[in-house]
Design an enzyme around this catalytic site. Structure first.
Site, PDB file in Angstrom:
ATOM      1  CG  ASN A   1       4.149   9.727  -5.918  1.00  0.00           C
ATOM      2  OD1 ASN A   1       4.854   9.136  -6.734  1.00  0.00           O
ATOM      3  ND2 ASN A   1       3.741   9.177  -4.790  1.00  0.00           N
TER       4      ASN A   1
ATOM      5  CG  HIS B   1       8.473   2.809   2.445  1.00  0.00           C
ATOM      6  ND1 HIS B   1       8.404   1.500   2.862  1.00  0.00           N
ATOM      7  CD2 HIS B   1       7.565   2.945   1.466  1.00  0.00           C
ATOM      8  CE1 HIS B   1       7.478   0.861   2.158  1.00  0.00           C
ATOM      9  NE2 HIS B   1       6.959   1.719   1.315  1.00  0.00           N
TER      10      HIS B   1
ATOM     11  CD  GLU C   1       5.558   8.451   1.850  1.00  0.00           C
ATOM     12  OE1 GLU C   1       6.456   7.928   1.198  1.00  0.00           O
ATOM     13  OE2 GLU C   1       4.411   7.976   1.941  1.00  0.00           O
TER      14      GLU C   1
ATOM     15  NE  ARG D   1       7.521   8.256  -3.183  1.00  0.00           N
ATOM     16  CZ  ARG D   1       6.884   7.104  -3.125  1.00  0.00           C
ATOM     17  NH1 ARG D   1       5.721   6.963  -3.707  1.00  0.00           N
ATOM     18  NH2 ARG D   1       7.411   6.086  -2.495  1.00  0.00           N
TER      19      ARG D   1
ATOM     20  NE  ARG E   1       5.944  -4.630  -2.895  1.00  0.00           N
ATOM     21  CZ  ARG E   1       6.185  -3.363  -2.606  1.00  0.00           C
ATOM     22  NH1 ARG E   1       7.402  -2.985  -2.263  1.00  0.00           N
ATOM     23  NH2 ARG E   1       5.253  -2.457  -2.674  1.00  0.00           N
TER      24      ARG E   1
END
Ligand code: AMP
Length: 399
Positions: free
Chosen positions: A7, A180, A384, A91, A241
Site C-alpha cells: 500500500n 474504503h 483490508e 492497493r 475532513r
C-alpha cells in the site's frame, strides 16, 4: 504460498506478507519519509520485536528494494528468497468506472490507472510508482490491483449521479465513486458468516469509522450507496475532513477570509472534522478525554459525529426498506465504546438495541446488540490486507 501486499502513499509505504495456506500474517512493516531526509523502515515479524532500518531511500524503488531485502533477510525475514513470494497485491485508490473488481495488472490496466490520476491526484501516482517499482524488481511475479472504488461500482445511477449539469459527468466523470470499498466488502462478508446466512439474503449497513470514515448500504451482497463521493471528503464528519456541507459555504468563506486558491480545499480536508469543531485534536481518544474533562466543544464534536452516522443509518434503512445488521469497523468503530453507545442510543423503534455490557469490548469480532434486537449490531475488525491477498491469490491463478 506467500503473498506480498503493498500500500504505497506519497512518502510512505505499508506492506504485509501473508501465508495464504492458513491466511496467517508472517510480517508487516512501514516505510516512512521516502525521498525525504530520515527515511526509515520499521519491520515486524510475527511474534518478534520490531526491527528498524534507517538508510536513505531516494524513491519508491529504493524503498521497495529495502522491503524485499528485509523480507528475505536470514534473521528478520520470512522467506528464503524472492521466488517464495508467489504474487503481489497492490492497493490502488481509484479505478474510476473502469473496474468493478480487482484485476491482474497488465500494461492496459496501468494505462487505465494513469487515466484515473486526475480523479485521485494525491493517491494514484504513488500507487502507480509502487507497482512500477515492484515490476522492475520482481519481473516474473504476478501483480494484482485491488481498488478502493471497485466495490461501489454496483451503485445504481440514482445513488451516484449528482444533480449538477449532466455534461460534467460526461466530460469530467464527476460522480459519486465511494472509497474504503475493500473494507466494506470484507466486513459485510464477515457479517454474513457471523450470522450464518448467505450474503445474498441480507441487508447490511457497514460503518467504517476511522480517521477517514464512510458508511455503505449493502443489499444482497452489492453496494447500493455509500457516503463518500467524488472524493473522500463527502459524507460523515471525519478526523480532519468536514464531510457534507452546503457547497455555498466554500465561496462564502473564501470571500470573507480572502483566501488564496486551493486554501478552502486544505481547510475542508485538513482543518475540519472533529479537529475543526473541537479545536483540540483529530484523534478520537483525545476528544473523548477532553469531553470527559468537561470540554464542551469536544462534547459537541462527538455529538456532531454521531449525529451524522445516525443520519446515514436512517437514510440507508429507508433505501433498503430495513436492515438485518449494522457493522462497526476501523479505528473508532472498533475501539470507541462510548461513540458506538451514542450512535445506537434511542433507535429501539427501528429495531436496533445495543447491549451496553456486550458493547464494552474493543477490536474483537462479536455481536454487541441485545438478544431482542431485531437488527444485529456487529463489531468486526477490518482486514483490508487479507482481502487484497485473497483477491491476489485468485486473480494470479494460484488457487
Ligand atoms: P484508522 O483510520 O482506522 O486507523 O483509525 C484511526 C483512528 O481511530 C484514530 O485517529 C483514533 O481517532 C481512533 N482510535 C483508535 N483507538 C481508539 C480508542 N481506543 N478509542 C477511541 N478512538 C480510537
Amino acid at each position: 504460498m506467500k503473498v506480498l501486499v503493498i500500500n504505497c502513499g506519497s512518502s510512505s509505504l505499508k506492506y504485509q506478507v501473508l501465508e495464504m495456506e492458513d491466511e496467517s500474517l508472517l510480517c508487516k512493516g512501514l516505510v516512512e519519509r521516502i525521498g525525504i531526509e530520515g527515511s526509515v523502515l520499521k519491520h515486524e515479524k510475527a511474534g518478534e520485536d520490531k526491527y528498524v532500518l534507517q538508510v536513505p531511500m531516494d524513491d519508491h524503488k529504493d524503498a521497495i528494494g529495502h522491503v524485499l531485502n528485509t523480507i528475505v533477510d536470514p534473521v528478520h525475514g520470512v522467506a528464503k528468497d524472492m521466488s517464495e513470494i508467489s504474487a503481489v497485491g497492490h492497493r490502488v485508490v481509484h479505478a474510476g468506472e473502469k473496474y468493478a473488481s480487482s484485476v491482474k495488472i497488465t500494461e492496459s490496466v496501468m494505462d487505465a490507472l494513469e487515466e484515473c490520476t486526475d480523479l485521485a491526484p494525491l493517491h494514484n501516482p504513488p500507487n502507480i510508482l509502487g507497482i512500477r517499482a515492484c515490476q522492475e524488481l520482481m519481473p516474473n511475479t504476478p501483480m494484482v490491483g485491488v481498488f478502493d472504488t471497485a466495490f461501489h461500482q454496483t451503485m445504481p445511477a440514482e445513488s451516484y449521479i449528482y444533480a449538477i449539469p449532466y455534461e460534467y459527468y460526461e466530460k469530467y466523470k464527476v460522480r459519486r465513486y465511494g472509497f474504503h470499498g475493500t473494507s466494506h466488502k470484507y466486513v459485510s462478508e464477515r457479517a454474513a458468516a457471523m450470522l450464518g446466512r448467505p450474503i445474498e439474503d441480507l441487508k447490511i449497513i457497514t460503518c467504517h469509522l476511522g480517521n477517514g470514515a464512510s458508511v455503505s448500504a449493502i443489499r444482497y451482497g452489492k453496494c447500493i450507496d455509500t457516503s463518500m463521493g467524488f472524493t473522500p471528503l463527502e459524507g460523515l464528519v471525519m478526523g480532519t475532513r468536514s464531510g457534507d456541507i452546503d457547497p455555498a459555504i466554500v465561496t462564502y468563506i473564501r470571500q470573507k477570509e480572502n483566501l488564496p486558491q486551493g486554501e478552502m480545499n486544505n481547510i475542508l480536508n485538513k482543518k475540519s472534522g472533529v479537529l475543526g469543531i473541537s479545536g483540540i485534536s483529530s484523534d478520537f481518544r483525545d476528544i473523548e478525554q477532553a469531553a470527559e474533562d468537561g470540554n464542551e466543544r469536544a462534547q459537541l464534536a462527538q455529538r456532531v459525529f454521531a449525529h451524522k452516522v445516525r443520519f446515514y443509518i436512517g437514510a440507508y434503512m429507508a433505501e433498503m426498506n430495513g436492515v438485518d445488521a449494522i457493522v462497526f469497523t476501523a479505528g473508532v468503530g472498533e475501539n470507541d465504546i462510548g461513540m458506538r453507545d451514542i450512535i445506537c442510543q434511542d433507535l429501539s423503534n427501528l429495531g436496533i438495541k445495543m447491549d451496553l455490557i456486550r458493547n464494552k469490548v474493543r477490536g474483537k469480532e462479536t455481536v454487541i446488540s441485545s438478544d431482542d434486537s431485531k437488527v444485529k449490531i456487529l463489531l468486526i475488525p477490518t482486514n483490508e490486507e487479507l482481502m487484497i491477498a485473497r483477491d491476489t491469490v485468485e486473480l494470479a491463478g494460484l488457487k
